[in-house]
Design a protein around this motif. Structure first.
Motif, PDB file in Angstrom:
ATOM      1  N   VAL A 376       0.823  -1.219   0.000  1.00  0.00           N
ATOM      2  CA  VAL A 376       0.000   0.000   0.000  1.00  0.00           C
ATOM      3  C   VAL A 376       0.852   1.261   0.000  1.00  0.00           C
ATOM      4  CG1 VAL A 376      -1.963  -1.098   1.131  1.00  0.00           C
ATOM      5  CG2 VAL A 376      -0.168  -0.075   2.534  1.00  0.00           C
ATOM      6  N   ARG A 377       2.190   1.087  -0.101  1.00  0.00           N
ATOM      7  CA  ARG A 377       3.109   2.234  -0.114  1.00  0.00           C
ATOM      8  C   ARG A 377       2.840   3.163   1.083  1.00  0.00           C
ATOM      9  NH1 ARG A 377       4.715  -0.863  -3.470  1.00  0.00           N
ATOM     10  NH2 ARG A 377       5.544  -0.379  -5.540  1.00  0.00           N
ATOM     11  N   ASP A 378       2.796   2.583   2.274  1.00  0.00           N
ATOM     12  CA  ASP A 378       2.494   3.338   3.490  1.00  0.00           C
ATOM     13  C   ASP A 378       3.742   4.107   3.936  1.00  0.00           C
ATOM     14  OD1 ASP A 378       1.774   4.325   5.951  1.00  0.00           O
ATOM     15  OD2 ASP A 378       0.734   2.513   6.593  1.00  0.00           O
ATOM     16  N   GLU A 379       3.800   5.404   3.609  1.00  0.00           N
ATOM     17  CA  GLU A 379       4.978   6.210   3.917  1.00  0.00           C
ATOM     18  C   GLU A 379       5.102   6.473   5.410  1.00  0.00           C
ATOM     19  OE1 GLU A 379       4.728   9.677   1.504  1.00  0.00           O
ATOM     20  OE2 GLU A 379       5.427   8.646  -0.289  1.00  0.00           O
ATOM     21  N   ASP A 380       3.975   6.603   6.124  1.00  0.00           N
ATOM     22  CA  ASP A 380       4.036   6.825   7.564  1.00  0.00           C
ATOM     23  C   ASP A 380       4.630   5.610   8.270  1.00  0.00           C
ATOM     24  OD1 ASP A 380       2.983   9.350   7.374  1.00  0.00           O
ATOM     25  OD2 ASP A 380       0.917   8.716   7.677  1.00  0.00           O
ATOM     26  N   ALA A 381       4.214   4.415   7.874  1.00  0.00           N
ATOM     27  CA  ALA A 381       4.766   3.192   8.471  1.00  0.00           C
ATOM     28  C   ALA A 381       6.256   3.065   8.149  1.00  0.00           C
ATOM     29  CB  ALA A 381       4.008   1.969   7.967  1.00  0.00           C
ATOM     30  N   THR A 382       6.627   3.425   6.918  1.00  0.00           N
ATOM     31  CA  THR A 382       8.036   3.368   6.525  1.00  0.00           C
ATOM     32  C   THR A 382       8.869   4.322   7.365  1.00  0.00           C
ATOM     33  OG1 THR A 382       7.448   2.787   4.249  1.00  0.00           O
ATOM     34  CG2 THR A 382       9.640   3.711   4.612  1.00  0.00           C
ATOM     35  N   GLU A 383       8.344   5.512   7.604  1.00  0.00           N
ATOM     36  CA  GLU A 383       9.069   6.471   8.430  1.00  0.00           C
ATOM     37  C   GLU A 383       9.218   5.966   9.859  1.00  0.00           C
ATOM     38  OE1 GLU A 383       8.504  11.123   9.511  1.00  0.00           O
ATOM     39  OE2 GLU A 383       9.069  10.464   7.517  1.00  0.00           O
ATOM     40  N   THR A 384       8.212   5.293  10.365  1.00  0.00           N
ATOM     41  CA  THR A 384       8.303   4.716  11.709  1.00  0.00           C
ATOM     42  C   THR A 384       9.417   3.674  11.769  1.00  0.00           C
ATOM     43  OG1 THR A 384       5.939   5.072  12.105  1.00  0.00           O
ATOM     44  CG2 THR A 384       7.056   3.453  13.499  1.00  0.00           C
TER      45      THR A 384
END
Length: 472
Positions: A376-384
């Protein structure tokens, strides 16, 4: 009731509001964007924007209905925003102009002041899960959902802009690159003034080119550093800027002649050597930390190729006994896109330096490698994930330094006290030897420092007394 939604990675925010009866029947609801420079947006501004929107709508309803009396209660889960809007004793002078998100705050205050009806406020705990759930908790959950949905999928033509609009009520506004500065004006001015100088200093110390400097994800680096307490920031800053009191530093400040590592006593101690020292006790501690780091990686929901490259890069750099060894990614030669992106990140990090990885100075390609395998290309999760990674690396680094200090100064209070006492007495003995050899030149009045008591009598004193004597 109003609420806001905020993504720290994308720098996008939104607000939402509802009008409801005391029993919780929703009469009206809506959501909208929060305009702001992404670098200056925080969770506070969307909350303040929601309050401002509610007060504006109240003003419209009152005027359309020619309402002159009545009362409403405004709920929000950001107590600071509520207190600033409903502040009874406003600040004077220039201070109101320097308030965080002044552009919205001055509008909200003006709207509140001109309303003919009584508006009170109440704080509501966000994401409430307790047993005493009330109407305001349900309304807060609704506006939170509305705000998040709008942020993720704004209506066409209502996407958040990074250019807040100037309003006639604004007494002053400062702009940077065409965007209004909404908070921390002094910090923005300071950064503009010294950023280039700081970049020059950093590139010189790290032996980077300007291109290498700009290939680092400074955004995530800054966010992690700001998340630490003031005390922790000082410890991390000393490490990042190479200010650990290593042998290299002691030679630089003429406190030591050779700067040998106090643990292995074989080579000059630098910050890099602290990670690569071969003293048995240091190696044992480092292996334990590497095991903990491996366990940490295994628990993270990041692609396997990224885990493999991170683990390989760190372990090979530590065992290389070199500052910038030529390393090769374990995923090199593979054809899968995730492997290829992880390989690119590995190569880019090698160019920056794996010692830089421990400082939190990572390539943006790690972010891309993680996002590539996220459906889902979750950028917030990636930043976490990246935040947790950098914090773990910082923890690893400080642990290695503490191990080194424990070997030198002792790991327990009693051991430290005994080592310190022995060092003080050694200095006293050295002073007496220099005096007897005629190396120390003293005025006649000061010779009593050595003649009044013999060395044996002097050494019977406590540590504080001996330190006072040495300073004299």
């Amino acid at each position: 009731c109003s609420d806001g939604s905020f993504s720290q990675h994308s720098g996008l925010g939104s607000h939402a509001w509802v009008f409801a009866t005391a029993e919780g029947q929703v009469l009206l609801q809506g959501a909208g964007p929060i305009d702001c420079n992404p670098k200056q947006l925080s969770s506070y501004r969307p909350e303040l924007g929601g309050i401002t929107a509610l007060l504006f709508l109240l003003t419209v309803f009152v005027r359309l209905g020619a309402i002159t009396t009545g009362q409403v209660k405004l709920y929000c889960d950001n107590k600071s925003a509520l207190e600033n809007v409903f502040e009874e004793t406003p600040k004077r002078g220039i201070y109101p102009l320097l308030a965080v998100d002044y552009d919205l705050l001055v509008l909200a205050k003006n709207l509140l002041t001109n309303l003919p009806i009584k508006v009170s406020w109440g704080w509501v705990k966000g994401h409430y899960t307790g047993d005493n759930r009330q109407v305001q908790h349900d309304l807060n959950a609704l506006v939170d959902t509305l705000a998040t949905q709008f942020r993720l999928d704004p209506d066409a033509g209502y996407e958040p802009s990074k250019y807040p609009m100037f309003h006639p009520l604004h007494k002053a506004a400062v702009y940077m690159d065409g965007s209004m500065i909404t908070k921390e004006l002094s910090k923005v001015v300071y950064e503009r003034r010294y950023n280039n100088v700081l970049m020059t200093t950093v590139t010189k110390r790290a032996k980077w080119t300007e291109e290498t400097f700009h290939s680092i994800d400074w955004d995530i680096f800054g966010k992690v550093f700001k998340s630490y307490s003031r005390f922790h920031q000082i410890s991390i800053a000393k490490f990042i800027h190479g200010l650990w009191n290593t042998g290299e530093q002691k030679v630089l400040f003429k406190q030591d002649d050779d700067g040998l590592c106090p643990c292995c006593k074989s080579v000059k101690e630098t910050t890099i050597h602290v990670f690569q020292c071969l003293a048995p006790e240091v190696v044992a501690h480092r292996e334990q930390q590497l095991l903990q780091f491996t366990e940490f990686l295994d628990k993270q929901e990041i692609p396997k190729p990224v885990k493999q490259c991170l683990h390989a890069g760190i372990t090979e750099w530590i065992s290389s006994a070199m500052g910038r060894p030529a390393l090769h990614a374990p995923t090199r030669g593979r054809l899968m896109p995730a492997d290829q992106m992880a390989t690119q990140a590995f190569v880019a990090q090698t160019n920056i330096g794996w010692d830089a990885l421990f400082r939190g100075q990572i390539t943006p390609l790690w972010r891309k490698a993680i996002l590539l395998s996220n459906p889902v290309r979750d950028e917030d999760a990636t930043e976490t994930h990246l935040r947790n990674l950098i914090k773990k690396l910082h923890s690893f680094s400080l642990s290695v330094w503490e191990c080194r200090n424990g070997i030198i100064h002792g790991k327990t209070q009693d051991t430290r006290r005994a080592i310190r006492s022995a060092m003080i007495r050694e200095k006293v003995k050295e002073a007496y030897e220099l005096y007897l050899a005629g190396t120390i030149l003293l005025l006649p009045r000061d010779e009593a420092l050595f003649q009044r008591r013999s060395l044996e009598m002097r050494l019977k004193g406590d540590d504080d007394t001996l330190m006072c004597w040495l300073r004299s």
